[in-house]
Design a protein around this motif. Structure first.
Motif, PDB file in Angstrom:
ATOM      1  N   PHE A  86       4.358  28.033  64.329  1.00 57.08           N
ATOM      2  CA  PHE A  86       5.674  28.234  63.701  1.00 57.08           C
ATOM      3  C   PHE A  86       6.332  26.881  63.491  1.00 57.08           C
ATOM      4  CE2 PHE A  86       4.667  31.671  66.641  1.00 57.08           C
ATOM      5  CZ  PHE A  86       4.713  32.784  65.798  1.00 57.08           C
ATOM      6  N   PHE A  87       6.963  26.706  62.349  1.00 51.80           N
ATOM      7  CA  PHE A  87       7.571  25.406  62.038  1.00 51.80           C
ATOM      8  C   PHE A  87       9.068  25.520  61.754  1.00 51.80           C
ATOM      9  CE2 PHE A  87       3.120  24.609  61.313  1.00 51.80           C
ATOM     10  CZ  PHE A  87       2.946  23.333  61.820  1.00 51.80           C
ATOM     11  N   ALA A  88       9.751  24.436  62.033  1.00 54.59           N
ATOM     12  CA  ALA A  88      11.158  24.249  61.647  1.00 54.59           C
ATOM     13  C   ALA A  88      12.012  25.426  62.119  1.00 54.59           C
ATOM     14  CB  ALA A  88      11.265  24.018  60.139  1.00 54.59           C
ATOM     15  N   SER A  89      12.832  26.019  61.253  1.00 59.08           N
ATOM     16  CA  SER A  89      13.765  27.066  61.698  1.00 59.08           C
ATOM     17  C   SER A  89      13.023  28.297  62.232  1.00 59.08           C
ATOM     18  CB  SER A  89      14.694  27.468  60.545  1.00 59.08           C
ATOM     19  OG  SER A  89      13.943  27.868  59.423  1.00 59.08           O
ATOM     20  N   ALA A 116       0.394  29.894  55.766  1.00 58.14           N
ATOM     21  CA  ALA A 116      -0.829  29.146  55.460  1.00 58.14           C
ATOM     22  C   ALA A 116      -1.910  29.526  56.459  1.00 58.14           C
ATOM     23  CB  ALA A 116      -0.564  27.650  55.507  1.00 58.14           C
ATOM     24  N   HIS A 148      -4.498  25.723  56.676  1.00 63.49           N
ATOM     25  CA  HIS A 148      -3.879  24.702  55.814  1.00 63.49           C
ATOM     26  C   HIS A 148      -3.856  25.062  54.336  1.00 63.49           C
ATOM     27  CE1 HIS A 148      -4.793  21.386  59.074  1.00 63.49           C
ATOM     28  NE2 HIS A 148      -3.956  22.318  59.481  1.00 63.49           N
ATOM     29  N   TYR A 173      -2.147  27.761  51.515  1.00 62.34           N
ATOM     30  CA  TYR A 173      -1.133  28.794  51.343  1.00 62.34           C
ATOM     31  C   TYR A 173      -1.800  30.153  51.206  1.00 62.34           C
ATOM     32  CZ  TYR A 173       2.448  25.268  50.874  1.00 62.34           C
ATOM     33  OH  TYR A 173       3.299  24.229  51.142  1.00 62.34           O
ATOM     34  N   ALA A 180      -0.121  29.768  59.993  1.00 61.91           N
ATOM     35  CA  ALA A 180       1.176  29.112  60.189  1.00 61.91           C
ATOM     36  C   ALA A 180       2.267  29.838  59.408  1.00 61.91           C
ATOM     37  CB  ALA A 180       1.096  27.661  59.730  1.00 61.91           C
ATOM     38  N   PHE A 216       6.227  29.307  58.036  1.00 56.29           N
ATOM     39  CA  PHE A 216       7.309  28.313  57.903  1.00 56.29           C
ATOM     40  C   PHE A 216       8.319  28.647  56.817  1.00 56.29           C
ATOM     41  CE2 PHE A 216       4.681  26.298  54.649  1.00 56.29           C
ATOM     42  CZ  PHE A 216       3.394  26.208  55.167  1.00 56.29           C
ATOM     43  N   LEU A 257      10.377  24.705  51.912  1.00 57.20           N
ATOM     44  CA  LEU A 257      10.127  23.282  52.143  1.00 57.20           C
ATOM     45  C   LEU A 257      11.335  22.448  51.721  1.00 57.20           C
ATOM     46  CD1 LEU A 257       6.558  23.400  50.617  1.00 57.20           C
ATOM     47  CD2 LEU A 257       7.237  23.801  52.999  1.00 57.20           C
ATOM     48  N   THR A 258      11.600  21.388  52.476  1.00 48.04           N
ATOM     49  CA  THR A 258      12.753  20.536  52.149  1.00 48.04           C
ATOM     50  C   THR A 258      12.412  19.055  52.275  1.00 48.04           C
ATOM     51  OG1 THR A 258      13.546  20.758  54.426  1.00 48.04           O
ATOM     52  CG2 THR A 258      14.434  22.300  52.827  1.00 48.04           C
ATOM     53  N   GLY A 259      11.192  18.698  51.929  1.00 47.59           N
ATOM     54  CA  GLY A 259      10.800  17.284  51.989  1.00 47.59           C
ATOM     55  C   GLY A 259      11.208  16.508  50.765  1.00 47.59           C
ATOM     56  N   GLY A 260      10.803  15.246  50.736  1.00 47.48           N
ATOM     57  CA  GLY A 260      11.012  14.393  49.555  1.00 47.48           C
ATOM     58  C   GLY A 260      12.369  13.760  49.506  1.00 47.48           C
ATOM     59  N   GLU A 296      10.384  17.046  60.015  1.00 49.78           N
ATOM     60  CA  GLU A 296       9.206  17.666  60.618  1.00 49.78           C
ATOM     61  C   GLU A 296       8.129  17.836  59.551  1.00 49.78           C
ATOM     62  OE1 GLU A 296      10.149  21.163  62.923  1.00 49.78           O
ATOM     63  OE2 GLU A 296       8.056  21.871  62.903  1.00 49.78           O
ATOM     64  N   HIS A 350       5.294   9.078  52.636  1.00 47.31           N
ATOM     65  CA  HIS A 350       6.388   9.947  53.069  1.00 47.31           C
ATOM     66  C   HIS A 350       6.669   9.713  54.540  1.00 47.31           C
ATOM     67  CE1 HIS A 350       9.030  13.385  53.474  1.00 47.31           C
ATOM     68  NE2 HIS A 350       8.879  13.685  52.195  1.00 47.31           N
ATOM     69  N   PHE A 403       7.207  19.804  54.563  1.00 44.84           N
ATOM     70  CA  PHE A 403       8.162  18.937  55.265  1.00 44.84           C
ATOM     71  C   PHE A 403       9.450  19.734  55.435  1.00 44.84           C
ATOM     72  CE2 PHE A 403       5.696  15.675  52.880  1.00 44.84           C
ATOM     73  CZ  PHE A 403       5.362  14.805  53.905  1.00 44.84           C
ATOM     74  N   TRP A 414      19.143  23.011  59.980  1.00 43.31           N
ATOM     75  CA  TRP A 414      18.007  22.868  59.077  1.00 43.31           C
ATOM     76  C   TRP A 414      18.504  22.918  57.634  1.00 43.31           C
ATOM     77  CZ3 TRP A 414      13.477  21.290  60.775  1.00 43.31           C
ATOM     78  CH2 TRP A 414      13.132  21.504  62.107  1.00 43.31           C
ATOM     79  N   ASN A 431      15.471  22.852  48.901  1.00 43.72           N
ATOM     80  CA  ASN A 431      15.576  21.743  47.957  1.00 43.72           C
ATOM     81  C   ASN A 431      16.101  22.298  46.636  1.00 43.72           C
ATOM     82  OD1 ASN A 431      14.755  19.429  49.306  1.00 43.72           O
ATOM     83  ND2 ASN A 431      12.591  19.827  48.938  1.00 43.72           N
TER      84      ASN A 431
END
Lengths: 77, 150, 150, 77
Positions: free
Chosen positions: A7-10, A50, A53, A55, A69, A71, A74-77, B55, B85, B126, B138, B142
């Motif tokens: 489990f990831f993040a929230s 996923a 690894h 989706y 997994a 999650f 996504l909020t990267g970048g 993360e 990144h 991410f 959190w 995006n």
């Protein structure tokens, strides 16, 4: 059969753990795994999955040795 | 092609320079390069943000970034792609992401750089957790990259 | 805003770094920067090119570049714009042009950088004369920047 | 009235000079200036004109002290 569940993040905060191992017979889908591991929590809409690894879809079947997994968006970048 | 996930401060311009040493032999075939750097702001959704934790999903994140770069190289005529990144604890004004592409032609460089950036935001695992005056939260989503904001 | 027409070799990454020292006080308001570098290739239209002479219209060229930057700042929310363009005798692999924009948001940085570059190519008075094995020739036209080539 | 006339890039090669001064009475357009200064050369299609560093039209009128420039399509960047 045994799989690893992550489990990831929230979602990790919600479930209260970041990973666990799960033993089961057969024919378990991604969604079944969520219900077995997090019976008190409704899976938030927009959640992603996923398997090994890649989706995957909520109805995909797990097999022995898989890593699944869960999650949030996504909020990267 | 250079794909890196780094857990400490990096300098985007140094990374670009390092990539350019890799492609020095075909330097005179390149007519255009396009670079994008995302940096941390000290505000988001109307609140002041002190710091942020980034993360990732070790293994899957790197795999997705590589897939994004490889697909870009099949779609556009590119001489080189670099993606860096940041993860971990980060502070305002620090770089989060660098996407850099080199090509013979400017449309190829521009289009690929932007597309890689959008692919990264929508498919690379991410997650950002912000520290504000009211505690941590959190980031939920995006925003779209081809619209007016963020 | 930095607008420069230079008659000797310049380093685009050094120029970016110099611009970033100018905007250091609002560094943490910036979430995105987009950079484009055009460099000289040793080939064009199927021929090998040894060198190139870049002519400009002193006075009008600088004025157009400033207008382009000022208009971009009215159209997009930008913290800084830098444009550097080379003139005179130039050789393969050397930089011709740098366009760099800094903004709070990535769509603003991407869109403005690309638009400035297209405006520059279509409205700033510069002309390229190439030296090939068959002598010198004026380049006839720039190709469109939102299509597949150049 | 007197104006300065400038030619750039391939147009300068064609005309054989890069600038000249021109004296005239009145009512001269951009195109008239080309015909007065380069009577043997047809103005290539796609040519651009600027009066005092501003793009102008072929029928625009010149006035005393103006600088008029003729140049081919742009190829910078």
């Amino acid at each position: 059969m045994s799989i690893k569940v992550r489990f990831f993040a929230s979602l990790s905060d919600m479930v209260g753990k970041s990973e666990m191992d799960l033993e089961f017979a057969e024919g378990l889908t991604v969604l079944d795994v969520w219900e077995k591991t997090s019976p008190d929590d409704l899976l938030p809409s927009g959640s992603l999955f996923a398997i090994n690894h890649n989706y995957s879809e909520p109805e995909d079947l797990l097999k022995d040795g898989d890593e699944i997994a869960f999650f949030p968006p996504l909020t990267g970048g | 092609m250079i794909i890196k996930v780094v857990d400490n401060l990096f300098d985007p311009l140094d990374e670009i320079r390092a990539s350019e040493t890799e492609l020095v032999t075909r330097r005179s075939k390149i007519g255009a390069s396009s670079f994008f750097v995302g940096t941390m702001r000290d505000f988001n959704e109307g609140d002041s943000v002190q710091s942020m934790f980034l993360e990732h999903y070790s293994g899957m994140t790197e795999k997705r970034l590589e897939e994004i770069a490889v697909l870009a190289k099949t779609k556009w005529s590119l001489d080189w792609v670099t993606i860096v990144h940041r993860i971990g604890q980060i502070h305002p004004a620090e770089p989060i992401v660098l996407v850099a592409t080199w090509s013979a032609h400017r449309a190829q460089a521009f289009d690929s750089c932007r597309s890689i950036m959008e692919q990264l935001k929508s498919t690379a695992p991410f997650w950002k957790k912000e520290s504000t005056n009211d505690g941590t939260r959190w980031v939920k989503n995006n925003t779209a990259g081809y619209s007016e904001n963020d």
